[in-house]
Write a protein that holds these residues in place. Structure first.
Motif, short mmCIF file in Angstrom:
data_model
loop_
_atom_site.label_atom_id
_atom_site.label_comp_id
_atom_site.label_asym_id
_atom_site.label_seq_id
_atom_site.Cartn_x
_atom_site.Cartn_y
_atom_site.Cartn_z
N PHE A 103 13.85 -13.46 92.18
CA PHE A 103 15.11 -13.50 92.94
C PHE A 103 15.62 -12.08 93.19
CE2 PHE A 103 16.24 -18.02 91.33
CZ PHE A 103 15.39 -18.54 92.28
N GLY A 104 15.52 -11.25 92.15
CA GLY A 104 15.97 -9.86 92.30
C GLY A 104 15.18 -9.16 93.40
N ALA A 105 13.87 -9.33 93.37
CA ALA A 105 13.03 -8.68 94.38
C ALA A 105 13.34 -9.22 95.78
CB ALA A 105 11.56 -8.88 94.04
N THR A 106 13.65 -10.54 95.85
CA THR A 106 13.98 -11.15 97.15
C THR A 106 15.26 -10.55 97.71
OG1 THR A 106 13.01 -13.21 96.42
CG2 THR A 106 14.48 -13.34 98.30
N VAL A 107 16.27 -10.43 96.86
CA VAL A 107 17.55 -9.88 97.32
C VAL A 107 17.35 -8.45 97.83
CG1 VAL A 107 19.85 -9.19 96.53
CG2 VAL A 107 18.91 -11.37 95.81
N ASP A 108 16.55 -7.66 97.11
CA ASP A 108 16.28 -6.29 97.55
C ASP A 108 15.54 -6.28 98.89
OD1 ASP A 108 17.55 -4.91 95.55
OD2 ASP A 108 15.82 -4.93 94.22
N THR A 109 14.55 -7.17 99.01
CA THR A 109 13.77 -7.22 100.25
C THR A 109 14.68 -7.57 101.42
OG1 THR A 109 11.89 -8.01 98.98
CG2 THR A 109 11.76 -8.29 101.37
N ILE A 110 15.54 -8.59 101.22
CA ILE A 110 16.41 -9.02 102.32
C ILE A 110 17.37 -7.91 102.71
CG2 ILE A 110 18.33 -10.61 102.83
CD1 ILE A 110 16.68 -12.80 101.58
N ASN A 150 15.17 -18.57 102.30
CA ASN A 150 14.47 -19.85 102.30
C ASN A 150 12.97 -19.66 102.21
OD1 ASN A 150 15.88 -22.28 102.49
ND2 ASN A 150 16.68 -21.69 104.49
N LEU A 151 12.54 -18.65 102.96
CA LEU A 151 11.11 -18.37 103.03
C LEU A 151 10.62 -17.94 101.66
CD1 LEU A 151 9.30 -18.37 105.43
CD2 LEU A 151 9.67 -15.93 105.65
N SER A 152 11.39 -17.03 101.06
CA SER A 152 10.98 -16.53 99.75
C SER A 152 11.01 -17.67 98.75
CB SER A 152 11.92 -15.39 99.35
OG SER A 152 12.16 -15.41 98.00
N ARG A 157 8.19 -21.23 95.37
CA ARG A 157 8.04 -22.60 94.88
C ARG A 157 6.63 -23.13 95.15
NH1 ARG A 157 12.47 -26.23 97.12
NH2 ARG A 157 12.78 -24.44 98.47
N ALA A 158 6.07 -22.74 96.31
CA ALA A 158 4.71 -23.19 96.63
C ALA A 158 3.76 -22.70 95.54
CB ALA A 158 4.28 -22.65 97.98
N ILE A 159 3.96 -21.46 95.11
CA ILE A 159 3.10 -20.91 94.06
C ILE A 159 3.33 -21.65 92.74
CG2 ILE A 159 2.68 -18.85 92.64
CD1 ILE A 159 3.26 -17.26 95.30
N MET A 160 4.62 -21.90 92.43
CA MET A 160 4.94 -22.60 91.18
C MET A 160 4.34 -24.02 91.19
SD MET A 160 8.59 -23.58 89.54
CE MET A 160 8.98 -25.00 90.52
N PHE A 161 4.60 -24.72 92.30
CA PHE A 161 4.10 -26.10 92.38
C PHE A 161 2.58 -26.11 92.38
CE2 PHE A 161 8.26 -27.38 94.57
CZ PHE A 161 8.84 -27.68 93.35
N GLY A 162 2.02 -25.15 93.10
CA GLY A 162 0.56 -25.04 93.15
C GLY A 162 0.02 -24.88 91.74
#
Ligand code: ADP
Length: 624
Positions: A103-110, A150-152, A157-162
């Motif tokens: 989440f931290g990396a996502t916020v920085d990326t956005i 959403n994308l992140s 989640r795709a990786i987690m579920f996978g």
């Protein structure tokens, strides 16, 4: 160009998520690692059921040496409890740490994407803003950039579920590979449906994002023009117009909701059928031994573990095919819009030539023709020469092309044919930035930024000292009213300068242009909002400025340019007359008629002028 053909998500992730790759990778790794302890409780409970409750098998755990397992029922019971507690805490801890990192990396990326998109938008050319409403631009900067979350979310989640599916399936294969293969049919069927669903959803989300932009355009328009809306009491009318756009947005949203709910039902039914089938089939297997071509033993405890695994296997497969696809397509539609903005080619730096060296401010138009849309020329074959230090008035009726003529000088647009030269150099072959740097500009509707008077005057040169600011303000006839303001030069002007009158804003904008001290100055109807006394003051400053600047003044009030060295008269995009005030009056053409209207000699106005629609309905304005 080749960049535009690449996948927007790959591009955005590759450029903006890369700096945070180590945090993303660590988060994803921990995420996957947490899936192992997640599967332990079901396995341990299954073994405990068989060994401790039914007593049908010994207490053994896959991959754990028997020597590690205590003997005796009570010890085994506590061993089970200990294992469960350990597994649950381990999973919780790993998931928490992983969420923190991703989440931290996502916020920085956005944040980085937002800044980059904002910079890209600021670098775009006027043509882009003509075609794209400000609401749409805002919706990309705000809604779409935020929507990348959403994308992140979908990707993590795709990786987690996978991971969850792979680990659960591995455990199932370990327990009873034959039954595991039978259960494996479910995701194959679901994946087929998911592909079709994903394609349909992509189209619908693209439509939703477009509609968000359109609603924002409408909203922005109504709020920007709120004083007009109020003055005409058109609140209800504006509300209806917004409602129409909002309904389109609602329809687009509904179509995605319907599709989503439909697919959710399909995957829910499929998942429950699989579960029920497993219970029936497995129950039969436990009671009667292996059915059909199956050969392996199945105990009640293993069936219990299997049922729990199937649940934790079906749930992520379902979530992947519904929520994850949904969030992905939603984010994908936004990523496309963000990417299109980031890669928009109509930028200030797009055709960057060498910088232009302006020394005298000699401006020459040579047979310049320009059209905004391709049909109908807005400027037709205009040629003139403005020598250094000349004060040039540009007059003509509304829509004659006065503003457009000078927008070409800034390279807001380039002519379709003909050449514009500054000091003999064709501006089209020089960088847009350097051309604009050589010209000071005061627009029809000057824009002040939220901040102090001082900051607004010194906009072009934030470091300018107080003396220079005051000198510019004096030349613009603004110093007196500024010193009368509560905090003088440190008075806040409010958003867009709303706390000042139109005339005050205009004079500050003139001071801003003067302080910049370029070789060429352009005033677009700079005296339209000011009283007569201020107009005289500004006119005087034009005269004094013109000594060392080539000054263009677009004017409706002909008195403003009466003393100009040269007056250009435009009519329907053509330069129809050129000369001094006296010369043009002697010529007795359009200028003479415009002048007569202005000074109130309506009877003396020529018939052709009136028949021409008062040089296109300009009577009202020239008479202001
Ligand atoms: P003036 O300054 O003399 O009132 P303008 O140069 O603003 O005239 O406009 C000349 C013509 O060009 C008008 O018919 C106007 O509608 C059209 N026009 C102005 N700006 C644009 C634009 N951004 N896109 C398309 N047409 C435009």
């Amino acid at each position: 160009m080749s960049q535009r053909t690449q996948h927007p998500i790959a591009q955005i992730v590759g450029t903006y998520a890369r700096p945070y790759a180590s945090r993303f990778s660590a988060g994803i790794f921990l995420q996957l690692l947490a899936r192992i302890p997640q599967r332990v409780p079901a396995l341990v409970i299954g073994v405990a059921v068989d060994a401790l409750l039914i007593g049908s098998a010994a207490y053994t755990l896959p991959l754990v040496p028997d020597a590690w397992i205590p003997t005796g029922q009570t010890a085994q019971f506590w061993f089970t409890v200990g294992l469960l507690a350990l597994a649950v805490s381990l999973r919780g801890g790993l998931d928490w740490l992983s969420a923190l990192l991703t989440f931290g990396a996502t916020v920085d990326t956005i944040h980085d994407v937002r800044i980059a998109t904002y910079d890209a938008v600021l670098g775009l050319e006027m043509g882009y803003f003509d075609d794209t409403g400000s609401g749409s631009v805002m919706s990309v900067l705000n809604n779409d950039v935020n929507n990348l979350r959403n994308l992140s979310g979908a990707l993590t989640r795709a990786i987690m579920f996978g991971g969850q599916v792979v680990v659960a399936y591995a455990f199932m294969l370990l327990l009873n590979w034959q039954l595991a293969l039978a259960v494996g049919l479910f995701p194959v069927v679901l994946a087929g449906g998911g592909r079709i669903y994903s394609r349909l959803l992509e189209q619908r989300y693209t439509r939703v994002r477009e509609q968000v932009g359109s609603v924002n355009d409408r909203l922005g328009d109504a709020i920007d023009g709120i004083s007009t809306v109020k003055a005409f009491t058109k609140e209800a009318h504006e509300s209806r117009r917004l409602a129409a756009h909002s309904r389109e947005y609602l329809k687009a949203n509904w179509s995605t909701v319907r599709l989503r709910v439909g697919f959710d039902g399909f995957s829910w039914s499929l998942s429950n059928l699989t579960h029920a089938g497993l219970l029936l089939f497995g129950g039969f297997w436990v009671l009667n031994g292996p059915p059909l071509f199956f050969t392996r033993e199945l105990t009640a405890g293993t069936l219990f573990t299997f049922l729990m695994y199937t649940k934790s296997f079906l749930a992520p497969v379902r979530a992947m095919s519904t929520d994850v696809i949904d969030a992905y397509e939603n984010g994908h539609a936004s990523a496309k819009r963000v990417y299109d903005t980031l890669t928009e080619t109509r930028t200030v730096d797009a055709d960057d030539g060498p910088d232009i060296a302006v020394t005298d401010g000699h401006v020459a138009y040579e047979d310049v023709t320009f059209s905004y849309t391709g049909d109908g020329e807005t400027i037709s074959g205009v040629s003139f020469d403005a020598r250094p230090g000349e004060l040039v008035g540009v007059v003509g009726s509304t829509g004659a092309g006065k503003s457009t003529l000078l927008k070409l000088l800034f390279r807001f647009y380039d002519p379709d044919s003909g050449t514009i030269r500054i000091d003999g150099r064709a501006i089209q072959s020089h960088s847009i930035r350097s051309v604009r740097d050589a010209i000071g500009f005061v627009s029809q509707d000057p824009f002040l930024f939220d901040g102090t008077v001082r900051e607004n005057v010194a906009y072009a040169e934030p470091g300018a000292d107080h003396e220079r600011i005051v000198r510019a303000a004096k030349l613009a006839g603004a110093h007196e009213f500024i010193t009368d303001l509560d905090a003088g030069y440190d008075t806040e002007v409010g958003e867009r300068g709303v706390l000042l009158s139109g005339g005050q804003r205009q004079r500050i904008a003139i001071a801003r242009a003067i302080l910049h001290d370029p070789d060429i100055l352009v005033f677009d109807e700079a005296t339209s909002h000011v009283d007569n006394e201020t107009e005289i003051r500004i006119k005087e400053s034009f005269d004094s400025l013109a000594a060392d600047h080539t000054t263009f003044v677009i004017a409706h009030r002909l008195s403003t340019v009466r003393d100009a060295d040269r007056i250009l008269v435009l009519d329907d995009g053509e330069l129809v007359e050129e000369g001094t005030h006296e010369g043009l009056l002697d010529r007795d053409g359009i200028y003479a008629d415009l002048w007569r209207v202005q000074v109130g000699e309506f009877d003396a106005v020529s018939e052709s002028f009136v028949a021409d629609g008062g040089a296109r309905e300009s009577g009202r304005e020239v008479g202001r």
